[in-house]
Design an enzyme around this catalytic site. Structure first.
Site, mmCIF file in Angstrom:
data_model
loop_
_atom_site.group_PDB
_atom_site.id
_atom_site.type_symbol
_atom_site.label_atom_id
_atom_site.label_comp_id
_atom_site.label_asym_id
_atom_site.label_seq_id
_atom_site.Cartn_x
_atom_site.Cartn_y
_atom_site.Cartn_z
ATOM 1 N N HIS A 26 -1.093 -2.328 0.435
ATOM 2 C CA HIS A 26 -1.618 -1.636 1.614
ATOM 3 C C HIS A 26 -0.625 -1.784 2.779
ATOM 4 O O HIS A 26 -0.450 -0.868 3.574
ATOM 5 C CB HIS A 26 -2.975 -2.221 2.013
ATOM 6 C CG HIS A 26 -4.037 -2.027 0.956
ATOM 7 N ND1 HIS A 26 -5.340 -1.760 1.252
ATOM 8 C CD2 HIS A 26 -3.979 -2.049 -0.399
ATOM 9 C CE1 HIS A 26 -6.045 -1.634 0.128
ATOM 10 N NE2 HIS A 26 -5.227 -1.821 -0.878
ATOM 11 N N HIS A 389 1.957 -0.750 -13.899
ATOM 12 C CA HIS A 389 0.485 -0.678 -13.909
ATOM 13 C C HIS A 389 0.010 0.595 -13.185
ATOM 14 O O HIS A 389 -1.187 0.840 -13.108
ATOM 15 C CB HIS A 389 -0.095 -1.915 -13.236
ATOM 16 C CG HIS A 389 0.142 -1.973 -11.744
ATOM 17 N ND1 HIS A 389 1.364 -1.692 -11.159
ATOM 18 C CD2 HIS A 389 -0.686 -2.254 -10.708
ATOM 19 C CE1 HIS A 389 1.256 -1.818 -9.852
ATOM 20 N NE2 HIS A 389 0.029 -2.154 -9.543
ATOM 21 N N ASN A 393 1.727 3.037 -4.941
ATOM 22 C CA ASN A 393 3.047 2.885 -4.312
ATOM 23 C C ASN A 393 4.136 2.904 -5.378
ATOM 24 O O ASN A 393 5.148 3.593 -5.228
ATOM 25 C CB ASN A 393 3.115 1.575 -3.522
ATOM 26 C CG ASN A 393 2.095 1.540 -2.413
ATOM 27 O OD1 ASN A 393 2.198 2.281 -1.445
ATOM 28 N ND2 ASN A 393 1.072 0.705 -2.551
ATOM 29 N N SER A 394 3.922 2.158 -6.460
ATOM 30 C CA SER A 394 4.915 2.130 -7.538
ATOM 31 C C SER A 394 5.090 3.529 -8.128
ATOM 32 O O SER A 394 6.210 3.953 -8.445
ATOM 33 C CB SER A 394 4.482 1.165 -8.645
ATOM 34 O OG SER A 394 4.489 -0.157 -8.160
ATOM 35 N N GLU A 397 7.043 5.689 -5.696
ATOM 36 C CA GLU A 397 8.434 5.226 -5.642
ATOM 37 C C GLU A 397 9.189 5.698 -6.889
ATOM 38 O O GLU A 397 10.338 6.128 -6.804
ATOM 39 C CB GLU A 397 8.474 3.683 -5.523
ATOM 40 C CG GLU A 397 8.005 3.190 -4.156
ATOM 41 C CD GLU A 397 7.549 1.729 -4.151
ATOM 42 O OE1 GLU A 397 7.757 1.013 -5.152
ATOM 43 O OE2 GLU A 397 6.969 1.291 -3.130
ATOM 44 N N ASP A 413 -7.566 2.903 -8.946
ATOM 45 C CA ASP A 413 -7.012 4.263 -9.042
ATOM 46 C C ASP A 413 -5.986 4.437 -10.153
ATOM 47 O O ASP A 413 -5.489 5.543 -10.383
ATOM 48 C CB ASP A 413 -6.338 4.608 -7.699
ATOM 49 C CG ASP A 413 -5.247 3.604 -7.329
ATOM 50 O OD1 ASP A 413 -5.310 2.448 -7.808
ATOM 51 O OD2 ASP A 413 -4.337 3.957 -6.569
HETATM 52 O O1 LIG Z 1 8.597 -7.261 -7.420
HETATM 53 C C1 LIG Z 1 8.037 -6.392 -6.736
HETATM 54 C C2 LIG Z 1 6.809 -5.777 -7.099
HETATM 55 C C3 LIG Z 1 6.269 -4.839 -6.251
HETATM 56 N N1 LIG Z 1 6.895 -4.529 -5.088
HETATM 57 C C4 LIG Z 1 6.298 -3.532 -4.166
HETATM 58 O O2 LIG Z 1 4.918 -3.823 -3.994
HETATM 59 C C5 LIG Z 1 4.178 -2.616 -3.885
HETATM 60 C C6 LIG Z 1 3.075 -2.661 -4.912
HETATM 61 O O3 LIG Z 1 2.163 -1.609 -4.670
HETATM 62 P P1 LIG Z 1 1.417 -0.837 -5.845
HETATM 63 O O4 LIG Z 1 2.376 -0.360 -6.834
HETATM 64 O O5 LIG Z 1 0.565 0.218 -5.221
HETATM 65 O O6 LIG Z 1 0.558 -1.936 -6.572
HETATM 66 P P2 LIG Z 1 -0.550 -3.010 -6.038
HETATM 67 O O7 LIG Z 1 0.106 -4.053 -5.280
HETATM 68 O O8 LIG Z 1 -1.288 -3.435 -7.251
HETATM 69 O O9 LIG Z 1 -1.495 -2.079 -5.104
HETATM 70 C C7 LIG Z 1 -2.884 -2.000 -4.910
HETATM 71 O O10 LIG Z 1 -3.037 -1.012 -3.867
HETATM 72 C C8 LIG Z 1 -2.590 0.313 -4.207
HETATM 73 C C9 LIG Z 1 -2.842 1.199 -2.978
HETATM 74 O O11 LIG Z 1 -4.203 1.275 -2.694
HETATM 75 C C10 LIG Z 1 -3.316 0.852 -5.425
HETATM 76 O O12 LIG Z 1 -2.790 2.100 -5.790
HETATM 77 C C11 LIG Z 1 -3.189 -0.150 -6.575
HETATM 78 O O13 LIG Z 1 -3.914 0.308 -7.703
HETATM 79 C C12 LIG Z 1 -3.696 -1.511 -6.121
HETATM 80 O O14 LIG Z 1 -3.630 -2.459 -7.172
HETATM 81 C C13 LIG Z 1 5.158 -1.460 -4.114
HETATM 82 O O15 LIG Z 1 5.507 -0.885 -2.869
HETATM 83 C C14 LIG Z 1 6.380 -2.139 -4.736
HETATM 84 O O16 LIG Z 1 7.602 -1.525 -4.375
HETATM 85 C C15 LIG Z 1 8.078 -5.095 -4.737
HETATM 86 O O17 LIG Z 1 8.664 -4.792 -3.693
HETATM 87 N N2 LIG Z 1 8.608 -6.029 -5.575
#
Ligand SMILES: O=c1ccn([C@@H]2O[C@H](COP(=O)(O)OP(=O)(O)O[C@H]3O[C@H](CO)[C@@H](O)[C@H](O)[C@H]3O)[C@@H](O)[C@H]2O)c(=O)[nH]1
Length: 495
Positions: A26, A389, A393-394, A397, A413
């Site tokens: 978030h 997963h 955001n992933s 990206e 989601d």
């Molecule tokens: O080693 C790592 C791993 C992750 N990231 C960053 O961390 C963020 C992770 O976000 P996301 O991919 O959305 O996963 P979650 O952290 O699991 O996000 C939660 O929040 C999101 C937005 O609501 C939802 O889409 C997901 O399902 C929910 O689990 C991204 O920007 C990645 O680039 C890093 O920088 N380094």
């Protein structure tokens, strides 16, 4: 770009306050939006997240904020290297929320109770410092923020940080549009059953819907989250509904965007909101700086530099997801049998979790790290595909970097995000084993999906969508125009 609002002396200086839940998934889109608003308007932009997250992001900074008069001066808050200000609110868990110890339902109740009071203090404090907030933008799970803003006479907008398709699924499910609620209730035990979601292109299966819609059983520990999304959807149906800035772009989800608008949602697609599209990170930037997790330096980037183009499988399941010990072993086996190079993010909490505890090392062909700068990894030419997963955001990206995806969605989601990836053609979703077997994805299935994702056909689609994503965010692109129009409307409304 929007005219620099500081050039208009008559208007009160615009000040955007972005309030976010204290989770990495978030905070990241909030920071990217803050930077984009700052770049587009020149206005002051402040982010408010919980004290615990603020302390992790800026360990060197004093906690300035909620009602703290000593900080009610010109320099109220903390300013990051990009020029964005931070003033935290207290959620009642200043020492941090530990999922292994604390109860999530209680936490969310506390965030609302304590957060309403302390965020109100933040607004008061900023006004006292001569920096009154003119628009509040808030992310998921924080619908109460709109009420706090309103009590200060400040307009608010929701920042939807998941795909428009997910919002459409929630909206139509909770409103019962086209009988979706009944169809889901009838089919929910069969993940492969097809349901009609108004506005979403078929086929949509039960497994493609947000998990909070499908798992409505009484023993689901997250059933209360479903109620929060219902509240949010109810709020969108009112005359005074907030505008919804969405981290997506028109070309990616045209049907969902149209469907939401037809049902009265003022949806403004402004994505992909990703700072690296505006400003490439400095070559020597410390990876993961200001994240909630720390990595051990930039060694993995040097290692990527030594690998052949499009040869490395990048594996990461975001900031929250936990992998069972068996799942970790299956991933390790898939990598060992495939003979491919890999970079694997395995967070410390995941390694030591109950049922986890797998001691994985990279060996000759891989690297296992605690955390990395994901965007720099995905931008690296040696990365061939991303086993993810499917956090939103992933997913965004990966699209903006043109990297094909193997989707291993777990909950919330992520199933819908994986569905979207398959629709775009930029990746493939794994088939999961029986629930009785813990829903584990076996090594053979992972290898099959990696082979498919790295095929010429998928790589070509990923390249195509990379260009579309960048075009939407670029000057004159659909999202950039939408954001400009939104800000102009707010300015005309008095901010
Ligand atoms: O080693 C790592 C791993 C992750 N990231 C960053 O961390 C963020 C992770 O976000 P996301 O991919 O959305 O996963 P979650 O952290 O699991 O996000 C939660 O929040 C999101 C937005 O609501 C939802 O889409 C997901 O399902 C929910 O689990 C991204 O920007 C990645 O680039 C890093 O920088 N380094």
């Amino acid at each position: 770009m929007v005219e620099d609002v500081r050039s208009s002396p008559a208007a009160a200086e615009p000040h955007f306050l972005i309030v976010t839940y204290p989770a990495q998934g978030h905070i990241n889109p909030a920071r990217h939006l803050a930077r984009r608003l700052l770049r587009a308007t020149g206005a002051r932009v402040t982010i408010s997240t919980a004290v615990s997250a603020f302390r992790k992001m800026f360990p060197e900074a004093a906690v300035a904020g909620a009602g703290d008069d000593e900080n009610a001066g010109e320099e109220a808050g903390h300013r990051d290297a990009a020029g964005v200000w931070y003033v935290p609110y207290s959620d009642g868990y200043d020492a941090g929320f530990d999922r292994a110890v604390h109860d999530h339902t209680h936490y969310l109740t506390q965030v609302k109770l304590v957060g309403s009071r302390t965020l109100s203090g933040v607004l008061t404090c900023l006004a006292a410092a001569g920096k009154p907030v003119t628009l509040v933008v808030y992310t998921l799970l924080l619908s109460w923020v709109a009420g706090v803003a309103s009590s200060h006479g400040v307009p608010a907008a929701l920042y939807w940080i998941q795909p428009a398709s997910v919002l459409a699924a929630y909206l139509h499910f909770f409103r019962g549009t086209g009988g979706l609620d009944k169809a889901v209730a009838a089919a929910s035990s069969d993940p492969m059953a097809v349901v009609e979601v108004p506005g979403l292109p078929s086929p949509v299966r039960i497994r493609d819907l947000p998990s909070f819609i499908v798992s409505t059983s009484g023993d689901d520990p997250y059933a209360f989250v479903s109620d929060m999304f219902r509240e949010l959807v109810d709020m969108l149906g009112r005359d005074d509904s907030p505008s919804v800035l969405a981290n997506t772009f028109d070309a990616m989800e045209p049907d969902a965007v149209a469907s939401l608008r037809e049902h009265g949602v003022d949806l403004v697609p402004v994505g992909p909101v990703l700072s690296f599209l505006d400003d490439a990170p400095a070559k020597n930037a410390v990876a993961g700086n200001n994240d909630l997790f720390r990595n051990d330096g930039n060694g993995y980037l040097d290692w990527l530099d030594t690998q052949a183009p499009a040869s490395v499988v990048y594996i990461s399941f975001g900031s929250l997801s936990m992998m069972s010990k068996r799942q970790i072993e299956e991933v390790a086996m898939a990598m060992s049998e495939s003979g491919r190079q890999f970079l694997w993010v395995l967070r410390e909490d995941n390694r030591r979790s109950e049922g986890g505890g797998a001691d994985i090392a990279g060996g000759e062909r891989g690297m296992v790290v605690e955390w990395c700068d994901q965007v720099r990894v995905l931008s690296h030419p040696s990365v061939a595909c991303f086993v993810t997963h499917c956090g939103w955001n992933s997913t965004l990206e990966s699209v903006a970097c043109g990297v094909p995806v193997v989707g291993v969605p777990q909950w919330t989601d992520q199933g819908t995000n994986a569905w979207l990836v398959e629709r775009l053609g930029t990746g493939v979703r794994v088939t999961v084993g029986d629930k009785e077997d813990g829903g584990v994805v076996d090594a053979g299935e992972l290898r099959r999906c990696i082979d498919f994702a790295t095929s010429e056909m998928v790589r070509a689609k990923a390249t195509l969508w990379r260009e579309k994503a960048r075009a939407a965010a670029a000057e004159g692109g659909s999202s950039e125009k939408n954001l400009r129009a939104f800000v102009s409307k707010q300015l005309a409304g008095g901010i």
